[in-house]
Design an enzyme around this catalytic site. Structure first.
Site, PDB file in Angstrom:
ATOM      1  N   PHE A  46      22.099 107.547  45.148  1.00  0.00           N
ATOM      2  CA  PHE A  46      22.845 106.337  45.460  1.00  0.00           C
ATOM      3  C   PHE A  46      24.313 106.673  45.208  1.00  0.00           C
ATOM      4  O   PHE A  46      24.679 107.129  44.126  1.00  0.00           O
ATOM      5  CB  PHE A  46      22.391 105.140  44.607  1.00  0.00           C
TER       6      PHE A  46
ATOM      7  N   LYS B  81      21.650 110.145  54.915  1.00  0.00           N
ATOM      8  CA  LYS B  81      20.594 110.419  53.927  1.00  0.00           C
ATOM      9  C   LYS B  81      19.276 110.487  54.679  1.00  0.00           C
ATOM     10  O   LYS B  81      18.491 109.535  54.649  1.00  0.00           O
ATOM     11  CB  LYS B  81      20.519 109.249  52.924  1.00  0.00           C
TER      12      LYS B  81
ATOM     13  N   ARG C 223      34.354 100.422  45.617  1.00  0.00           N
ATOM     14  CA  ARG C 223      34.754 100.754  46.989  1.00  0.00           C
ATOM     15  C   ARG C 223      36.096 101.490  47.020  1.00  0.00           C
ATOM     16  O   ARG C 223      36.384 102.219  47.953  1.00  0.00           O
ATOM     17  CB  ARG C 223      34.887  99.482  47.843  1.00  0.00           C
TER      18      ARG C 223
ATOM     19  N   ASP D 272      21.025 105.268  56.010  1.00  0.00           N
ATOM     20  CA  ASP D 272      20.045 105.386  54.926  1.00  0.00           C
ATOM     21  C   ASP D 272      18.650 105.177  55.530  1.00  0.00           C
ATOM     22  O   ASP D 272      18.081 106.106  56.090  1.00  0.00           O
ATOM     23  CB  ASP D 272      20.424 104.334  53.866  1.00  0.00           C
TER      24      ASP D 272
ATOM     25  N   LYS E 215      30.888  96.004  55.160  1.00  0.00           N
ATOM     26  CA  LYS E 215      32.210  96.320  54.651  1.00  0.00           C
ATOM     27  C   LYS E 215      32.388  97.814  54.424  1.00  0.00           C
ATOM     28  O   LYS E 215      33.499  98.311  54.323  1.00  0.00           O
ATOM     29  CB  LYS E 215      32.445  95.600  53.308  1.00  0.00           C
ATOM     30  N   GLY E 216      31.247  98.514  54.264  1.00  0.00           N
ATOM     31  CA  GLY E 216      31.294  99.887  53.748  1.00  0.00           C
ATOM     32  C   GLY E 216      32.168 100.867  54.498  1.00  0.00           C
ATOM     33  O   GLY E 216      32.650 101.836  53.909  1.00  0.00           O
TER      34      GLY E 216
ATOM     35  N   GLU F 124      30.354 104.084  60.884  1.00  0.00           N
ATOM     36  CA  GLU F 124      29.508 103.592  59.791  1.00  0.00           C
ATOM     37  C   GLU F 124      29.746 104.422  58.527  1.00  0.00           C
ATOM     38  O   GLU F 124      30.167 105.579  58.599  1.00  0.00           O
ATOM     39  CB  GLU F 124      28.040 103.649  60.261  1.00  0.00           C
ATOM     40  N   ASP F 125      29.463 103.816  57.393  1.00  0.00           N
ATOM     41  CA  ASP F 125      29.637 104.547  56.126  1.00  0.00           C
ATOM     42  C   ASP F 125      28.464 105.487  55.854  1.00  0.00           C
ATOM     43  O   ASP F 125      28.655 106.645  55.522  1.00  0.00           O
ATOM     44  CB  ASP F 125      29.847 103.567  54.948  1.00  0.00           C
TER      45      ASP F 125
ATOM     46  N   ASP G 131      29.821 100.708  47.939  1.00  0.00           N
ATOM     47  CA  ASP G 131      29.816  99.915  46.705  1.00  0.00           C
ATOM     48  C   ASP G 131      28.486  99.953  45.970  1.00  0.00           C
ATOM     49  O   ASP G 131      27.460 100.340  46.524  1.00  0.00           O
ATOM     50  CB  ASP G 131      30.100  98.451  47.052  1.00  0.00           C
TER      51      ASP G 131
HETATM   52  P1  IMP Z   1      20.426 101.382  56.241  1.00  0.00           P
HETATM   53  O1  IMP Z   1      19.388 101.452  55.135  1.00  0.00           O
HETATM   54  O2  IMP Z   1      20.501 102.675  57.014  1.00  0.00           O
HETATM   55  O3  IMP Z   1      20.206 100.196  57.096  1.00  0.00           O
HETATM   56  O4  IMP Z   1      21.825 101.212  55.523  1.00  0.00           O
HETATM   57  C1  IMP Z   1      22.229  99.946  55.152  1.00  0.00           C
HETATM   58  C2  IMP Z   1      23.496  99.929  54.368  1.00  0.00           C
HETATM   59  O5  IMP Z   1      23.133 100.087  53.008  1.00  0.00           O
HETATM   60  C3  IMP Z   1      24.542 100.996  54.623  1.00  0.00           C
HETATM   61  O6  IMP Z   1      25.346 100.729  55.705  1.00  0.00           O
HETATM   62  C4  IMP Z   1      25.311 100.921  53.316  1.00  0.00           C
HETATM   63  O7  IMP Z   1      26.307  99.925  53.402  1.00  0.00           O
HETATM   64  C5  IMP Z   1      24.226 100.571  52.316  1.00  0.00           C
HETATM   65  N1  IMP Z   1      23.815 101.781  51.576  1.00  0.00           N
HETATM   66  C6  IMP Z   1      22.810 102.622  51.833  1.00  0.00           C
HETATM   67  N2  IMP Z   1      22.778 103.631  50.947  1.00  0.00           N
HETATM   68  C7  IMP Z   1      23.813 103.414  50.106  1.00  0.00           C
HETATM   69  C8  IMP Z   1      24.340 104.127  48.978  1.00  0.00           C
HETATM   70  O8  IMP Z   1      23.864 105.195  48.539  1.00  0.00           O
HETATM   71  N3  IMP Z   1      25.431 103.558  48.379  1.00  0.00           N
HETATM   72  C9  IMP Z   1      25.994 102.405  48.814  1.00  0.00           C
HETATM   73  N4  IMP Z   1      25.551 101.735  49.869  1.00  0.00           N
HETATM   74  C10 IMP Z   1      24.471 102.226  50.509  1.00  0.00           C
HETATM   75 MG    MG Z   2      27.328  99.890  55.862  1.00  0.00          MG
END
Ligand code: IMP
Ligand code: MG
Length: 175
Positions: free
Chosen positions: A152, A131, A165, A103, A43-44, A99-100, A159
């Site tokens: 975070f 990040k 959000r 991470d 959703k992000g 993408e939002d 969220d």
């Molecule tokens: P990934 O760890 O790169 O797979 O990211 C997975 C998802 O975790 C991202 O698309 C976000 O929706 C969520 N996420 C990662 N870091 C944050 C943060 O700092 N705040 C909120 N959501 C996060």
């Molecule tokens: Mg996301």
């Protein structure tokens, strides 16, 4: 009263919009004469997508995928799960994943591998936030609007336990 979980504004509404315009200009130029398919990862990314697509001047189409990552507070619990797939064929299309945040890199690593098998003409990733210090797998987005430290963050689509959000800016979350 100010919400005690909103520690501070990290990126203001104005900063987001000026970076977003720059990125849209870049995509407009790069995809001139094409009709890219923007794939928003829910959703992000819904807030970013809605502003970003309106900043573009080229024709484009929009589709959605939904992945879910489970968190214990701000700590991720394992791998992302795909909840909803695209509703269209991407064979031969110019796909831009929106993408939002990148991470650990696990979500996009998996999604890009998955979508490449469907033979798009091209596949790029634009992310609002990056990040890099948190990567578990190597992954780099083609366009990243802001690189942030290991905070975070909440707001502008992101969220914590489904809240925040709707904040118009990006803030550091206070446990
Ligand atoms: P990934 O760890 O790169 O797979 O990211 C997975 C998802 O975790 C991202 O698309 C976000 O929706 C969520 N996420 C990662 N870091 C944050 C943060 O700092 N705040 C909120 N959501 C996060
Ligand atoms: Mg996301």
């Amino acid at each position: 009263m100010q919400d005690p979980h909103i520690k501070r504004v990290l990126i203001s509404e104005q900063e987001i919009h000026s970076k977003l315009k720059e990125a849209a200009k870049q995509i407009d130029a790069e995809y001139a004469g094409k009709n890219p398919l923007l794939v928003s990862i829910l959703k992000g990314s819904f807030v970013f997508l809605s502003d970003f697509c309106r900043a573009l001047t080229i024709p484009c189409e929009i589709s959605f995928m939904c992945t879910k990552c489970y968190f214990n507070g701000t700590t991720p619990l394992g791998e992302p799960e795909m909840i909803m797939d695209l509703d269209c064929d991407i064979k031969g299309r110019d796909v831009i994943i929106v993408e939002d945040i990148v991470d650990s890199g696990l979500t996009l690593n998996e999604i890009t591998a998955h979508l490449k098998k469907r033979q798009p003409n091209s596949l790029k990733v634009i992310t609002l936030l990056d990040k890099p210090s948190r990567r578990q797998v190597p992954f780099s987005a083609d366009v990243s609007l802001f690189t942030i430290e290991n905070y975070f963050v909440i707001g502008y689509g992101l969220d914590c336990a489904e809240r925040y959000r709707n904040l118009p800016y990006i803030a550091e979350y206070q446990e």
